[in-house]
Design an enzyme around this catalytic site. Structure first.
Site, PDB file in Angstrom:
ATOM      1  N   TYR A  74      30.510  35.932  58.593  1.00 29.38           N
ATOM      2  CA  TYR A  74      31.856  35.803  58.027  1.00 29.38           C
ATOM      3  C   TYR A  74      32.496  37.183  57.815  1.00 29.38           C
ATOM      4  CZ  TYR A  74      35.670  35.221  54.792  1.00 29.38           C
ATOM      5  OH  TYR A  74      36.899  35.290  54.217  1.00 29.38           O
ATOM      6  N   ASN A 272      36.348  42.997  49.033  1.00 30.26           N
ATOM      7  CA  ASN A 272      35.911  41.674  48.591  1.00 30.26           C
ATOM      8  C   ASN A 272      35.108  41.782  47.292  1.00 30.26           C
ATOM      9  OD1 ASN A 272      35.992  38.947  49.054  1.00 30.26           O
ATOM     10  ND2 ASN A 272      34.352  38.902  50.591  1.00 30.26           N
ATOM     11  N   GLN A 355      37.463  36.907  -8.869  1.00 27.26           N
ATOM     12  CA  GLN A 355      36.988  37.346  -7.548  1.00 27.26           C
ATOM     13  C   GLN A 355      38.203  37.777  -6.732  1.00 27.26           C
ATOM     14  OE1 GLN A 355      34.977  33.932  -5.886  1.00 27.26           O
ATOM     15  NE2 GLN A 355      36.844  32.718  -5.717  1.00 27.26           N
ATOM     16  N   ARG A 361      37.896  39.332   0.213  1.00 25.36           N
ATOM     17  CA  ARG A 361      36.591  38.695  -0.039  1.00 25.36           C
ATOM     18  C   ARG A 361      35.996  38.081   1.227  1.00 25.36           C
ATOM     19  NH1 ARG A 361      36.208  33.489  -2.582  1.00 25.36           N
ATOM     20  NH2 ARG A 361      38.382  33.826  -3.173  1.00 25.36           N
ATOM     21  N   ASN A 391      30.901  39.713  49.633  1.00 27.42           N
ATOM     22  CA  ASN A 391      30.459  38.585  50.455  1.00 27.42           C
ATOM     23  C   ASN A 391      30.761  38.883  51.907  1.00 27.42           C
ATOM     24  OD1 ASN A 391      29.599  35.818  51.034  1.00 27.42           O
ATOM     25  ND2 ASN A 391      31.734  35.514  51.572  1.00 27.42           N
TER      26      ASN A 391
HETATM   27  N1  LIG Z   1      36.952  36.332  49.337  1.00 29.20           N
HETATM   28  C1  LIG Z   1      36.905  35.769  50.647  1.00 29.20           C
HETATM   29  C2  LIG Z   1      37.356  36.797  51.632  1.00 29.20           C
HETATM   30  C3  LIG Z   1      38.788  36.791  52.014  1.00 29.20           C
HETATM   31  C4  LIG Z   1      39.305  37.931  52.498  1.00 29.20           C
HETATM   32  C5  LIG Z   1      40.601  37.983  52.868  1.00 29.20           C
HETATM   33  C6  LIG Z   1      41.412  36.892  52.783  1.00 29.20           C
HETATM   34  C7  LIG Z   1      40.914  35.723  52.292  1.00 29.20           C
HETATM   35  C8  LIG Z   1      39.585  35.677  51.904  1.00 29.20           C
HETATM   36  C9  LIG Z   1      35.492  35.290  50.993  1.00 29.20           C
HETATM   37  O1  LIG Z   1      34.544  36.041  50.906  1.00 29.20           O
HETATM   38  O2  LIG Z   1      35.310  34.176  51.350  1.00 29.20           O
END
Ligand SMILES: N[C@@H](Cc1ccccc1)C(=O)O
Length: 424
Positions: A74, A272, A355, A361, A391
């Site tokens: 990804y 990210n 008090q 208090r 990620n």
């Molecule tokens: N945060 C998303 C990455 C992403 C980047 C750019 C645009 C949209 C989403 C993922 O890791 O799944």
């Protein structure tokens, strides 16, 4: 990472005197909130430890090897977000495009440049008008220009403060130092250079909602790292003069920083994640803890000013209701009152109040839960500061690539900001 400090007072005392630090080792594991303050506000220098350099290098070749084997990863050879079902062989262009499409937001220019040309002269904001200018027309146009933008100074009102940007770079650097992002050392080294040479990317304050990582805000940092002429950075001396906004390519050249080029995964590894939210949260948490400390001092002073008693802060009261924050604040307030000659005992036979009023208090009962919240916030924030928020993430030992969601700010690490994700 060091174990959590659960008492508020321990937490305050454990914040090492940040001004005494001259440099901060970055190892991906031991960054504290006070370190964030030291680097972002006091301009303390940073350096990667030998271990984190090894960790980064250990992971560098894994992504190119996987691509060569034909794996789909990804954000490396796929599209982003909902376009993850598309594929591309041009892995470097994919990273370029990511930064290009995320660098959105509104950054206003200096007010001087915004004042329109009149009679051929560019507007100046020094109050003196060029011969031939219609004075009232110019004044009126300036007034319109100022009121049509959010605050008096469009430059600072549309951009994050420099400390926010520095905190974000530091935290992203610490995340990359964890060695699970699959980058080359050059990427981390570029962040070290920007911090140490005080070249601070200008990031629009509006433009990202941290719901998928602090994508847009971090992309502006990525654009400066590449020396993109459409991005700008604050540069110049800090004392005596105003810092200026300089085009990124010029800023890098002036500071003798080599612009990075992005290889597979590296753009995604920069953007990210949660570094901007965590940076702003760390700055706010530090201030909040200082205010909570001050609140206890001021409570003790209020007891004196109102001629109250210290009886409500007696340890026995906390022993029979042992919430840690209540016990902690009662102990502090009683200690601050120690030796005071302004206290009343309220136990005479006369008809004065038996008090104190609630405001004095029950103050440890009110302040206590806040202290506990701040301790929890600090602990969660410290975990976040030392996390790989990226990620996909790569395990260098097994070379496995894991697709997950560590970029997600809404893991809600900040009781300081109920209702995360934090909108920036
Ligand atoms: N945060 C998303 C990455 C992403 C980047 C750019 C645009 C949209 C989403 C993922 O890791 O799944």
């Amino acid at each position: 990472m060091s174990s959590p400090v659960w008492s508020f007072t321990d937490l305050v005392l454990s914040q090492k005197p940040r001004l005494s630090k001259t440099s901060l080792p970055i190892d991906g594991q031991s960054l504290t909130v006070s370190d964030v303050i030291a680097v972002s506000r006091d301009l303390v220098h940073v350096g990667l430890t030998a271990k984190s350099i090894d960790s980064i290098k250990a992971c560098t070749t894994i992504i190119p090897e996987k691509i060569a084997m034909g794996h789909a990863i990804y954000g490396v050879n796929t599209g982003f977000g909902g376009s993850a079902d598309t594929r591309s062989d041009d892995v470097e262009r994919v990273q370029q495009s990511l930064i290009s499409h995320l660098t959105c937001g509104i950054i206003a220019d200096d007010i001087q440049q915004l004042v329109p040309k009149i009679n051929g002269h560019a507007g100046q904001s020094n109050g003196r008008d060029s011969p031939g200018d219609c004075f009232s027309e110019r004044q009126e146009q300036r007034a319109v220009m100022r009121s049509s933008l959010p605050l008096n100074d469009p430059l600072s009102s549309t951009c994050m403060a420099e400390s926010w940007s520095r905190a974000s770079m530091l935290i992203r650097l610490n995340s990359l130092a964890g060695g699970a992002s699959g980058i080359r050392l050059d990427i981390a080294a570029s962040l070290v250079d920007l911090l140490n040479k005080d070249v601070v990317p200008r990031i629009p304050v509006r433009g990202s909602i941290s719901a998928s990582g602090d994508l847009s805000a971090l992309a502006w940092i990525g654009a400066v790292m590449q020396g993109k002429p459409s991005a700008t950075a604050y540069t110049g001396p800090r004392l005596g003069t105003t810092r200026k906004a300089t085009r990124a390519d010029v800023a890098l050249a002036e500071a003798d920083i080599t612009p990075i080029s992005l290889h597979a995964k590296e753009g995604l590894a920069i953007v990210n994640g949660t570094a901007v939210s965590a940076g702003v949260a760390a700055l706010a948490a530090y201030e909040a803890v200082n205010l909570a400390t001050l609140a206890q001092v001021l409570t003790a002073m209020s007891v004196e000013a109102l001629r109250g008693s210290d009886e409500s802060f007696e340890p026995f009261i906390g022993r029979v209701r042992p919430h840690s924050g209540q016990v902690d604040s009662a102990r502090n307030i009683k200690a601050f009152l120690n030796g005071s000659r302004l206290l009343n005992r309220h136990d005479g036979g006369d008809v004065t109040l038996r008090q104190d009023r609630y405001s004095l208090r029950t103050s440890s009962q009110w302040i206590g839960p806040v202290l506990e919240d701040f301790c929890l916030a600090y602990h969660q924030l410290t975990v976040e500061l030392n996390s790989v928020t990226d990620n996909p993430v790569i395990d260098p030992e097994t070379s496995r690539v894991f697709h997950g969601g560590n970029f997600q700010v809404s893991t809600r690490p900040y009781p300081l900001f109920p209702g995360a994700p934090l909108e920036i």
